[in-house]
Design an enzyme around this catalytic site. Structure first.
Site, PDB file in Angstrom:
ATOM      1  N   LYS A   1       0.867  -1.201   0.000  1.00 38.07           N
ATOM      2  CA  LYS A   1       0.000   0.000   0.000  1.00 38.07           C
ATOM      3  C   LYS A   1       0.887   1.230   0.000  1.00 38.07           C
ATOM      4  O   LYS A   1       1.872   1.280   0.737  1.00 38.07           O
ATOM      5  CB  LYS A   1      -0.858  -0.014   1.266  1.00 38.07           C
ATOM      6  CG  LYS A   1      -1.608   1.261   1.540  1.00 38.07           C
ATOM      7  CD  LYS A   1      -1.635   1.613   3.026  1.00 38.07           C
ATOM      8  CE  LYS A   1      -0.276   2.008   3.550  1.00 38.07           C
ATOM      9  NZ  LYS A   1      -0.256   2.592   4.890  1.00 38.07           N
TER      10      LYS A   1
ATOM     11  N   ALA B   1      -2.181  -5.593   4.672  1.00 37.16           N
ATOM     12  CA  ALA B   1      -2.402  -6.196   3.350  1.00 37.16           C
ATOM     13  C   ALA B   1      -2.531  -7.716   3.492  1.00 37.16           C
ATOM     14  O   ALA B   1      -3.369  -8.341   2.820  1.00 37.16           O
ATOM     15  CB  ALA B   1      -1.245  -5.854   2.421  1.00 37.16           C
TER      16      ALA B   1
ATOM     17  N   ASP C   1      -5.956   0.385   8.584  1.00 38.90           N
ATOM     18  CA  ASP C   1      -5.592   0.306   7.156  1.00 38.90           C
ATOM     19  C   ASP C   1      -6.158  -0.928   6.458  1.00 38.90           C
ATOM     20  O   ASP C   1      -5.996  -1.078   5.245  1.00 38.90           O
ATOM     21  CB  ASP C   1      -4.064   0.267   6.999  1.00 38.90           C
ATOM     22  CG  ASP C   1      -3.447   1.646   7.115  1.00 38.90           C
ATOM     23  OD1 ASP C   1      -4.216   2.627   7.226  1.00 38.90           O
ATOM     24  OD2 ASP C   1      -2.215   1.723   7.096  1.00 38.90           O
TER      25      ASP C   1
HETATM   26  O1  C5P Z   1      -5.044   0.569  13.418  1.00 39.03           O
HETATM   27  P1  C5P Z   1      -3.608   0.172  13.525  1.00 39.03           P
HETATM   28  O2  C5P Z   1      -3.376  -0.947  14.495  1.00 39.03           O
HETATM   29  O3  C5P Z   1      -2.957  -0.076  12.200  1.00 39.03           O
HETATM   30  O4  C5P Z   1      -2.856   1.454  14.108  1.00 39.03           O
HETATM   31  C1  C5P Z   1      -1.622   1.389  14.781  1.00 39.03           C
HETATM   32  C2  C5P Z   1      -1.457   2.612  15.664  1.00 39.03           C
HETATM   33  O5  C5P Z   1      -1.268   3.765  14.847  1.00 39.03           O
HETATM   34  C3  C5P Z   1      -2.632   2.932  16.543  1.00 39.03           C
HETATM   35  O6  C5P Z   1      -2.562   2.244  17.759  1.00 39.03           O
HETATM   36  C4  C5P Z   1      -2.495   4.440  16.748  1.00 39.03           C
HETATM   37  O7  C5P Z   1      -1.522   4.706  17.745  1.00 39.03           O
HETATM   38  C5  C5P Z   1      -1.906   4.902  15.438  1.00 39.03           C
HETATM   39  N1  C5P Z   1      -2.916   5.410  14.499  1.00 39.03           N
HETATM   40  C6  C5P Z   1      -3.481   6.676  14.720  1.00 39.03           C
HETATM   41  N2  C5P Z   1      -4.407   7.155  13.840  1.00 39.03           N
HETATM   42  C7  C5P Z   1      -4.772   6.421  12.743  1.00 39.03           C
HETATM   43  C8  C5P Z   1      -4.202   5.157  12.503  1.00 39.03           C
HETATM   44  C9  C5P Z   1      -3.275   4.679  13.401  1.00 39.03           C
HETATM   45  O8  C5P Z   1      -3.163   7.341  15.699  1.00 39.03           O
HETATM   46  N3  C5P Z   1      -5.658   6.944  11.909  1.00 39.03           N
END
Ligand code: C5P
Length: 293
Positions: free
Chosen positions: A11, A112, A144
């Site tokens: 991505k 992904a 994501d």
């Molecule tokens: O959702 P994911 O586990 O991929 O996100 C990892 C970390 O990235 C989250 O725990 C958060 O700290 C940060 N994050 C964020 N805002 C987003 C996506 C991710 O603060 N839109």
């Protein structure tokens, strides 16, 4: 026995603006996203009992981790429960992940893989779920994962989960590069000193690559300055790519992967050869991005 194979494409955040922060700490984004024709590969097949195996250049680090924490396994478990709830009893399955993309590198990786696992298992289990249930499962796996499930050019707002397909975004020839230094996504978001940057403006209403390139030049990745502070090689990588003729270089996601956009795949491949010779321990991969044009 039938194997179901799904590519988990890299991505690429062509632009990533941080526009706010939710009460729960997640950040509000405005991002242009596309996907490469290169990625990890997920293969699933029926098996007497559940099994998960790994191969590929970047599987070593994952082997050291607790595999039950892997997003592939979490995706399998969530989908199995959802299908059982609608009366489809999913059988045991062997999943193989060929890990070709660097880990924790801003190009989707685990997200992904999770999306490709959902796609492959839906085929194997012949399951049908409402789009909204699939979206909920994807979002539970990570911010994501919904965009990775879409897999085509899009604009993402909200926390990255509100998706608008960009059917006019053209294909780009690009080079991905990574100094193979781990960058922590939460640490990058936490280190931001500002969280109210302006959103991405109106997008070109054309499929013309030059116009898209011109528009992209005026966009940013708001995580890049912070990431460079924590990993200065990101700046070095970006400079190296610019020196090999990239029309635009930028970091993807929370880094450390950067991309360069080149006039052709041949030029991106030439740049890869040159840069790999200068930095033999870094990751470089030439690719073409996907497009609906
Ligand atoms: O959702 P994911 O586990 O991929 O996100 C990892 C970390 O990235 C989250 O725990 C958060 O700290 C940060 N994050 C964020 N805002 C987003 C996506 C991710 O603060 N839109």
């Amino acid at each position: 026995m039938t194997d179901y194979r799904e590519i988990a494409p890299a991505k690429i955040n062509l632009a990533l603006h941080v526009t706010g922060r939710r009460e729960d700490g997640y950040h509000l984004l405005d991002s242009l996203v596309t996907f490469a024709d290169q990625g990890d590969v997920i293969t699933v097949r029926p098996a007497p009992q559940d099994h998960f195996s790994l191969s590929g250049p970047f599987s070593g680090a994952l082997q050291q981790e607790d595999l039950s924490d892997n997003l592939v396994i979490k995706a399998r478990n969530l989908l199995r429960t959802a299908l059982a709830n609608v009366g489809v009893p999913p059988s045991a399955v062997a999943i193989h992940l060929e890990k070709n993309l660097p880990i924790a590198s801003g190009i989707g990786g685990g997200s992904a893989d999770a999306a490709a696992t959902l796609r492959a298992l839906l085929r194997l289990w012949k399951g049908a779920l409402p789009a909204s249930t699939l979206q909920t499962i994807a979002l539970q796996l990570g911010a994501d994962v919904p965009m990775c499930l879409h897999g085509l050019p899009l604009r993402a707002t909200g926390i990255g989960d509100a998706l608008t397909p960009l059917k006019t975004m053209p294909r780009f020839s690009l080079l991905l590069g990574n100094p193979l230094q781990h960058v922590s996504t939460p640490a990058i978001f936490k280190a931001l000193t500002r969280r109210d940057y302006p959103p991405i403006g109106p997008l070109p209403a054309t499929t013309d690559q030059t116009e898209w390139l011109e528009a992209l030049q005026h966009m940013r990745n708001d995580l890049q300055p912070v990431a460079i502070q924590l990993c200065p090689d990101i700046a070095a990588l970006s400079t190296l790519m610019a020196e090999t003729g990239a029309a635009l270089t930028r970091m993807s996601g929370s880094g450390a992967t950067c991309f360069g956009l080149y006039p052709s795949l041949e030029k991106a491949e030439k740049a890869r050869e040159a840069l790999q010779a200068i930095k033999p321990d870094w990751y470089f991969q030439a690719a073409t991005s996907v497009s609906e044009v």
